[in-house]
Design an enzyme around this catalytic site. Structure first.
Site, PDB file in Angstrom:
ATOM      1  N   ARG A 137     109.086 -40.123  49.174  1.00  0.00           N
ATOM      2  CA  ARG A 137     109.166 -39.707  50.578  1.00  0.00           C
ATOM      3  C   ARG A 137     110.506 -40.193  51.134  1.00  0.00           C
ATOM      4  O   ARG A 137     110.801 -41.388  51.102  1.00  0.00           O
ATOM      5  CB  ARG A 137     108.009 -40.305  51.368  1.00  0.00           C
ATOM      6  N   ARG A 179     108.010 -47.533  58.972  1.00  0.00           N
ATOM      7  CA  ARG A 179     108.272 -46.339  58.168  1.00  0.00           C
ATOM      8  C   ARG A 179     109.168 -45.357  58.910  1.00  0.00           C
ATOM      9  O   ARG A 179     109.725 -45.672  59.958  1.00  0.00           O
ATOM     10  CB  ARG A 179     106.948 -45.724  57.753  1.00  0.00           C
ATOM     11  N   LYS A 218     101.228 -51.320  56.968  1.00  0.00           N
ATOM     12  CA  LYS A 218     102.209 -50.304  57.351  1.00  0.00           C
ATOM     13  C   LYS A 218     102.339 -50.244  58.874  1.00  0.00           C
ATOM     14  O   LYS A 218     101.406 -50.563  59.609  1.00  0.00           O
ATOM     15  CB  LYS A 218     101.812 -48.945  56.793  1.00  0.00           C
ATOM     16  N   LYS A 255     104.163 -47.708  62.059  1.00  0.00           N
ATOM     17  CA  LYS A 255     104.742 -46.401  62.328  1.00  0.00           C
ATOM     18  C   LYS A 255     105.264 -46.339  63.760  1.00  0.00           C
ATOM     19  O   LYS A 255     104.597 -46.807  64.688  1.00  0.00           O
ATOM     20  CB  LYS A 255     103.698 -45.303  62.100  1.00  0.00           C
ATOM     21  N   CYS A 290      96.543 -32.555  54.854  1.00  0.00           N
ATOM     22  CA  CYS A 290      97.319 -33.482  54.027  1.00  0.00           C
ATOM     23  C   CYS A 290      97.438 -32.901  52.614  1.00  0.00           C
ATOM     24  O   CYS A 290      96.851 -31.875  52.290  1.00  0.00           O
ATOM     25  CB  CYS A 290      96.650 -34.849  53.997  1.00  0.00           C
ATOM     26  N   CYS A 324      97.175 -36.817  45.076  1.00  0.00           N
ATOM     27  CA  CYS A 324      96.907 -38.064  45.790  1.00  0.00           C
ATOM     28  C   CYS A 324      95.771 -38.838  45.130  1.00  0.00           C
ATOM     29  O   CYS A 324      94.664 -38.309  44.975  1.00  0.00           O
ATOM     30  CB  CYS A 324      96.563 -37.786  47.249  1.00  0.00           C
ATOM     31  N   CYS A 349      90.754 -37.682  52.681  1.00  0.00           N
ATOM     32  CA  CYS A 349      90.179 -39.025  52.762  1.00  0.00           C
ATOM     33  C   CYS A 349      90.398 -39.541  54.178  1.00  0.00           C
ATOM     34  O   CYS A 349      91.080 -38.891  54.971  1.00  0.00           O
ATOM     35  CB  CYS A 349      90.815 -39.952  51.721  1.00  0.00           C
ATOM     36  N   CYS A 393      96.511 -39.428  57.059  1.00  0.00           N
ATOM     37  CA  CYS A 393      97.793 -38.753  56.826  1.00  0.00           C
ATOM     38  C   CYS A 393      97.913 -37.414  57.552  1.00  0.00           C
ATOM     39  O   CYS A 393      98.978 -37.074  58.042  1.00  0.00           O
ATOM     40  CB  CYS A 393      98.022 -38.546  55.330  1.00  0.00           C
TER      41      CYS A 393
END
Length: 570
Positions: free
Chosen positions: A82, A152, A214, A216, A434, A440, A479, A483
């Site tokens: 990414r 990110r 993470k 964002k 996603c 994935c 899931c 995302c």
């Protein structure tokens, strides 16, 4: 990190990721040794996690995994990369380099536009990984910190109409991205042969063990909420006066990821801390991050995101600590309003007289299909385009800054290659998924491959009820990790198992409300008839201009989620 540890049980062991980061030699691990190991196509032990900090995830093709197991072969390991593209802006010459590498050196040949306003390569085998990084570096692109426990890729409203204001907002997105980057030389040493020398291994902002989870960040320009601020830890909402950017309202603590069956996890909207002047932007960004770094939960990663830190310590206490560290007091929030969050597909003219063509890319997957040569079309546009491209948070692509004399030529290329299709409905343009299967490793159900057929079935329901020109924000994810931002949709399907989804209803057009569970662990034989009934009710009983999500809340079909911690699972 002393404060939160006093509130967590000291006898509980830190999450293993904390050990991993501590022992990683500032994210180096033994990645270099793994790269030279010909016996496996994958990364071993800690390196499987560490490559995420370098912008990559190890994956394999799950469609062929059983056959390879039968043949006593390991899974066909490869990586997904990414890129770091603050604000989603990419130059034509960069696009051409990305296109060539995708075609020559990836298993799938595609460029995947993501909800993080960047692109991904899928299916890069280990012998090609270093070449990939060097290729991107040669055109000014990297993948530093697009995954892992760091800040990110920073999103920014693409907004090509108000181009002067957008330029300022974009510049702040780029500054925030650079300011919060890891300083370790690991990325440069491993992938770029130590080419640049302007970094160090001291991490003054992220700390020696980086963030608990993470993180964002977005910069957004009302009234368009295309970046879905409530899906992000930190958001700078642009406030303008007389056409000039004067500062930001700062929203903290949004996030959508959760875990099936764990009531201590939930999606959460961000809280508005107040207004700051432009000159305080970087220090406020830094210290929202530093408070989360020090106060975030390093014991239980499922509760390590900023949203849980706010709910643990309280909004006022978190905000006061940011003010103390930054030396900045938040002023009262300035008024703003979100009215929509979609992309304006087609041509629009900016205030500078240039034209901008937004191309709808279903699922963000740019590839040459038998009936639509999307990848070739984008390449041909890039070969003649004089402006730039802008990747949107809705997985679409804007050809921005087109002079009037070039408009017809670019449209002709786009139409010839299926990049403009007048048959695309508003419902299709309002739907998103996603990546999910087959690549994935977290996917429980189909998403990207399922969405086109699902949209067709929903379109048929709209036609049946004579509202074919209306649309519902529909999102499907494989899931519950957030995302595809399904937990800000009017109808969100979250994968539970093969062909089975939890169905959430009640988000709104503006993206300011979390939906609530309506059906659990069901297939389309259950949720499509249910949607059929609900759409019929909506058409017959809605108020003027009432969106589907508002309707199901008003009619009590699902309860409104006001405070996620108490309402989402109630």
């Amino acid at each position: 990190m002393s404060k939160p540890n006093s509130k967590h049980d000291q006898n509980v062991k830190f999450a293993d990721n904390e050990r991993l980061k501590t022992q990683s030699k500032h994210l180096r691990g033994t990645i270099t040794e793994d790269l030279s190991d010909p016996l496996t196509g994958g990364f071993t032990a800690d390196n499987f996690q560490l490559i995420r900090f370098h912008g990559m995830y190890q994956q394999d093709d799950r469609d062929i995994r059983p056959e390879r197991t039968k043949q006593k072969l390991e899974p066909l390991h490869n990586v997904m990369l990414r890129a770091r593209m603050p604000g989603g802006i990419i130059k034509p010459e960069q696009w051409l380099a990305v296109d060539k590498f995708a075609g020559d050196k990836t298993m799938y040949g595609s460029i995947r536009l993501t909800t993080r306003q960047t692109f991904q390569f899928h299916g890069v085998l280990k012998p090609n990984i270093k070449e990939m990084h060097l290729t991107l570096h040669d055109v000014g692109i990297d993948s530093i910190a697009t995954a892992g426990d760091v800040n990110r890729n920073v999103l920014c409203t693409t907004n090509p109409v108000e181009s002067a204001l957008h330029q300022e907002a974009y510049e702040w997105a780029a500054k925030i991205s650079e300011h919060l980057l890891p300083k370790t030389r690991a990325y440069l040493e491993i992938w770029l042969n130590g080419e640049r020398k302007d970094t160090t291994d001291i991490e003054p902002i992220l700390g020696s063990t980086y963030l608990p989870r993470k993180f964002k960040t977005t910069v957004t320009i009302p009234p368009n909420n295309e970046v879905d601020v409530h899906a992000n830890d930190l958001n700078f909402v642009a406030i303008e006066e007389d056409g000039k950017l004067v500062g930001f309202n700062v929203l903290v603590g949004g996030g959508l990821a959760m875990t099936h069956g764990d009531v201590n996890t939930y999606p959460r909207k961000a809280d508005d801390f107040g207004f700051i002047a432009l000159e305080h932007t970087l220090q406020v960004a830094e210290h929202v991050v530093s408070v989360q770094r020090d106060w975030g939960n390093r014991v239980n990663r499922k509760n390590a995101k900023t949203k849980y830190t706010l709910d643990t310590f309280g909004i006022d206490e978190f905000k006061a600590e940011v003010e103390k560290r930054a030396g900045v007091k938040f002023a009262d929030s300035r008024p703003y309003e979100f009215t929509h969050r979609g992309d304006s597909i087609g041509w629009i003219e900016g205030i500078d007289g240039k034209h901008h063509l937004t191309l709808f890319i279903q699922n963000g997957r740019i590839l040459d299909y038998p009936d639509k040569a999307l990848k070739t079309g984008c390449r041909k546009i890039a070969e003649i385009h004089q402006g730039d491209f802008r990747m949107t948070a809705n997985q679409n692509l804007i050809v921005a800054g087109v002079p009037t004399e070039q408009k017809a030529e670019i449209e002709k290329i786009a139409r010839e290659h299926g990049l403009i299709d007048d048959a695309d409905t508003e419902q299709r343009k309002s739907s998103m998924a996603c990546v999910s299967l087959p690549t994935c490793p977290l996917a429980m159900a189909e998403a990207e491959r399922y969405l086109p057929d699902l949209v067709t079935k929903v379109e048929q329901l709209l036609i049946k009820h004579e509202v074919a020109n209306d649309s519902i924000i529909l999102r499907v994810v494989g899931c519950p990790n957030g995302c595809g931002r399904a937990l800000l949709a009017e109808v969100g399907l979250v994968g539970k198992g093969p062909g089975k989804y939890n169905v959430y209803l009640g988000g709104n057009k503006e993206g300011t409300r979390v939906p609530k569970l309506y059906l659990e662990n069901v297939g389309e034989d259950v949720y499509l008839p249910a949607l059929d009934t609900l759409i019929g009710q909506w058409v017959n009983e809605r108020e003027q201009d009432e969106c589907f999500g508002d309707f199901v809340i008003r009619k009590g079909i699902v309860a409104e989620v006001k405070v996620s911690k108490t309402d989402f699972h109630a």
